[in-house]
Design a protein around this motif. Structure first.
Motif, PDB file in Angstrom:
ATOM      1  N   THR A   5      12.894  17.336   9.290  1.00  0.00           N
ATOM      2  CA  THR A   5      12.728  16.275   8.289  1.00  0.00           C
ATOM      3  C   THR A   5      11.574  16.511   7.319  1.00  0.00           C
ATOM      4  N   VAL A   6      10.537  17.218   7.776  1.00  0.00           N
ATOM      5  CA  VAL A   6       9.353  17.351   6.922  1.00  0.00           C
ATOM      6  C   VAL A   6       9.639  18.062   5.600  1.00  0.00           C
ATOM      7  N   PRO A   7      10.565  19.036   5.534  1.00  0.00           N
ATOM      8  CA  PRO A   7      10.821  19.638   4.215  1.00  0.00           C
ATOM      9  C   PRO A   7      11.314  18.625   3.191  1.00  0.00           C
ATOM     10  N   VAL A   8      12.071  17.625   3.650  1.00  0.00           N
ATOM     11  CA  VAL A   8      12.618  16.628   2.732  1.00  0.00           C
ATOM     12  C   VAL A   8      11.514  15.758   2.165  1.00  0.00           C
ATOM     13  N   PHE A   9      10.667  15.187   3.049  1.00  0.00           N
ATOM     14  CA  PHE A   9       9.666  14.291   2.467  1.00  0.00           C
ATOM     15  C   PHE A   9       8.478  15.031   1.891  1.00  0.00           C
ATOM     16  N   ARG A  10       8.270  16.328   2.270  1.00  0.00           N
ATOM     17  CA  ARG A  10       7.258  17.114   1.572  1.00  0.00           C
ATOM     18  C   ARG A  10       7.664  17.302   0.112  1.00  0.00           C
ATOM     19  N   GLU A  23      -4.668  14.503  -7.143  1.00  0.00           N
ATOM     20  CA  GLU A  23      -5.172  13.837  -5.951  1.00  0.00           C
ATOM     21  C   GLU A  23      -4.034  13.634  -4.952  1.00  0.00           C
ATOM     22  N   PRO A  24      -4.235  13.963  -3.680  1.00  0.00           N
ATOM     23  CA  PRO A  24      -3.155  13.781  -2.697  1.00  0.00           C
ATOM     24  C   PRO A  24      -2.870  12.301  -2.439  1.00  0.00           C
ATOM     25  N   THR A  25      -1.607  11.959  -2.380  1.00  0.00           N
ATOM     26  CA  THR A  25      -1.227  10.601  -2.010  1.00  0.00           C
ATOM     27  C   THR A  25      -1.286  10.480  -0.489  1.00  0.00           C
ATOM     28  N   LEU A  26      -1.200   9.254  -0.002  1.00  0.00           N
ATOM     29  CA  LEU A  26      -1.148   9.055   1.445  1.00  0.00           C
ATOM     30  C   LEU A  26       0.097   9.710   2.021  1.00  0.00           C
ATOM     31  N   GLY A  27       1.179   9.727   1.236  1.00  0.00           N
ATOM     32  CA  GLY A  27       2.395  10.388   1.687  1.00  0.00           C
ATOM     33  C   GLY A  27       2.196  11.885   1.843  1.00  0.00           C
ATOM     34  N   ALA A  28       1.479  12.502   0.893  1.00  0.00           N
ATOM     35  CA  ALA A  28       1.194  13.934   0.984  1.00  0.00           C
ATOM     36  C   ALA A  28       0.315  14.218   2.195  1.00  0.00           C
ATOM     37  N   SER A  29      -0.648  13.346   2.458  1.00  0.00           N
ATOM     38  CA  SER A  29      -1.506  13.513   3.636  1.00  0.00           C
ATOM     39  C   SER A  29      -0.694  13.350   4.917  1.00  0.00           C
ATOM     40  N   LEU A  88      -0.534   4.930  11.124  1.00  0.00           N
ATOM     41  CA  LEU A  88      -0.180   6.116  10.344  1.00  0.00           C
ATOM     42  C   LEU A  88      -0.924   6.137   9.012  1.00  0.00           C
ATOM     43  N   LEU A  89      -1.070   4.964   8.397  1.00  0.00           N
ATOM     44  CA  LEU A  89      -1.837   4.900   7.151  1.00  0.00           C
ATOM     45  C   LEU A  89      -3.298   5.255   7.398  1.00  0.00           C
ATOM     46  N   ASP A  90      -3.822   4.792   8.533  1.00  0.00           N
ATOM     47  CA  ASP A  90      -5.213   5.108   8.888  1.00  0.00           C
ATOM     48  C   ASP A  90      -5.376   6.620   9.074  1.00  0.00           C
ATOM     49  N   ALA A 110       0.832  -1.204   0.000  1.00  0.00           N
ATOM     50  CA  ALA A 110       0.000   0.000   0.000  1.00  0.00           C
ATOM     51  C   ALA A 110       0.867   1.255   0.000  1.00  0.00           C
ATOM     52  N   ILE A 111       1.977   1.179   0.722  1.00  0.00           N
ATOM     53  CA  ILE A 111       2.886   2.325   0.801  1.00  0.00           C
ATOM     54  C   ILE A 111       3.633   2.510  -0.510  1.00  0.00           C
TER      55      ILE A 111
END
Length: 301
Positions: free
Chosen positions: A257-262, A276-282, A204-206, A152-153
């Motif tokens: 860390t958030v600037p990197v994965f954003r 559409e936002p991905t789960l990662g973006a959310s 976290l996925l939830d 899923a990830i």
């Protein structure tokens, strides 16, 4: 009417040079009727049809080695054409990628061009670059996370290389390739301070799924029920309580860390051309909501 033809007669009828016909004959592509009393080659009329067939295939730039296999019955013509079609599509894809890369470097200021050149040089081989990103995510997601969650990830995290590349998408793909090597990116997703990584990732996925409609609506990071789910999951993962002090402490960690994965999810949306936002973006939105909440609380004090 002659039953057989000399090599010169056959060449004239086929509109080819004697040298070319001799070559095709030498490699076994033409049926030889025998030789004359003087030792000269003689050909049956079928050889003319075979020559025409060979000319048609050569007009498509098909390799002579493959044509020989077709003539010998080792390779069906359908298989040869399918193979050549696949190879041609691959080459066209490589050319389209190269064109987009060159366009990304064209008419670009010196310092910016140098950075782009270094970045794009790392993805000059698209299959290798795609394998690098997949392999990185294979290491990023902890091995203890169940396969269903891992799939899923990675399904939303690993994009296909752009099929119709533009300067923007090749740059975004190259940025993704670079980001998966960032120590902060790798360390965050590996969750080194958490024992039960499977439960953490599921929660976290939830939380990300809960936040997705809010993110899709374009609302800024803010307090919501999804944030409570997110913060509680992080606290349980580290074996502590979800308190304001705890939220402030992890918000301070996430701030670096958030600037990197954003960036990763922003580049991903460019590559996939998806709004559409991905789960990662959310997930990034939730991290930023936690930081915003922490900063607001600090200002209130």
């Amino acid at each position: 009417m002659q039953d057989t033809w000399s090599i010169g007669e056959l060449a004239a009828r086929a509109g080819l040079s004697v040298k070319t016909v001799r070559y095709y004959s030498d490699v076994g592509l033409l049926p030889l009727a025998g030789r004359s009393q003087g030792g000269h080659r003689r050909y049956l009329p079928e050889a003319l049809e075979q020559l025409r067939f060979i000319r048609h295939l050569r007009a498509l730039n098909l390799p002579i080695e493959s044509i020989i296999k077709v003539a010998d019955g080792e390779l069906p013509l359908d298989d040869l054409l399918a193979e050549q079609l696949s190879d041609t599509r691959t080459r066209l894809g490589e050319l389209r990628w190269r064109e987009a890369v060159l366009r990304a470097l064209d008419d670009c200021p010196g310092a910016k061009r140098l950075r782009r050149l270094r970045l794009l040089a790392r993805v000059h081989s698209l299959p290798q670059a795609a394998a690098d990103i997949s392999r990185a995510w294979g290491h990023i997601v902890p091995a203890s996370v169940p396969r269903r969650l891992t799939e899923a990830i990675t399904a939303q995290s690993i994009p296909e290389p752009p099929s119709a590349p533009t300067p923007e998408t090749v740059l975004a793909y190259a940025e993704l390739h670079a980001l998966v090597t960032e120590p902060q990116f790798l360390l965050y997703w590996a969750a080194p301070y958490v024992d039960d990584k499977a439960s953490l990732y599921a929660e976290l996925l939830d939380a990300s799924e809960q936040a997705t409609p809010i993110v899709a609506a374009g609302l800024p990071p803010q307090r919501c029920s999804a944030l409570s789910t997110f913060a509680s999951a992080c606290a349980r993962g580290r074996g502590t309580e979800d308190t304001p002090a705890y939220r402030a402490s992890i918000a301070a960690e996430f701030r670096t860390t958030v600037p990197v994965f954003r960036k990763y999810w922003q580049h991903l949306s460019v590559v996939t051309a998806s709004s559409e936002p991905t789960l990662g973006a959310s997930h990034s939105w939730l991290v930023e909501a936690l930081i915003t909440e922490s900063l607001t609380a600090a200002d209130g004090d």
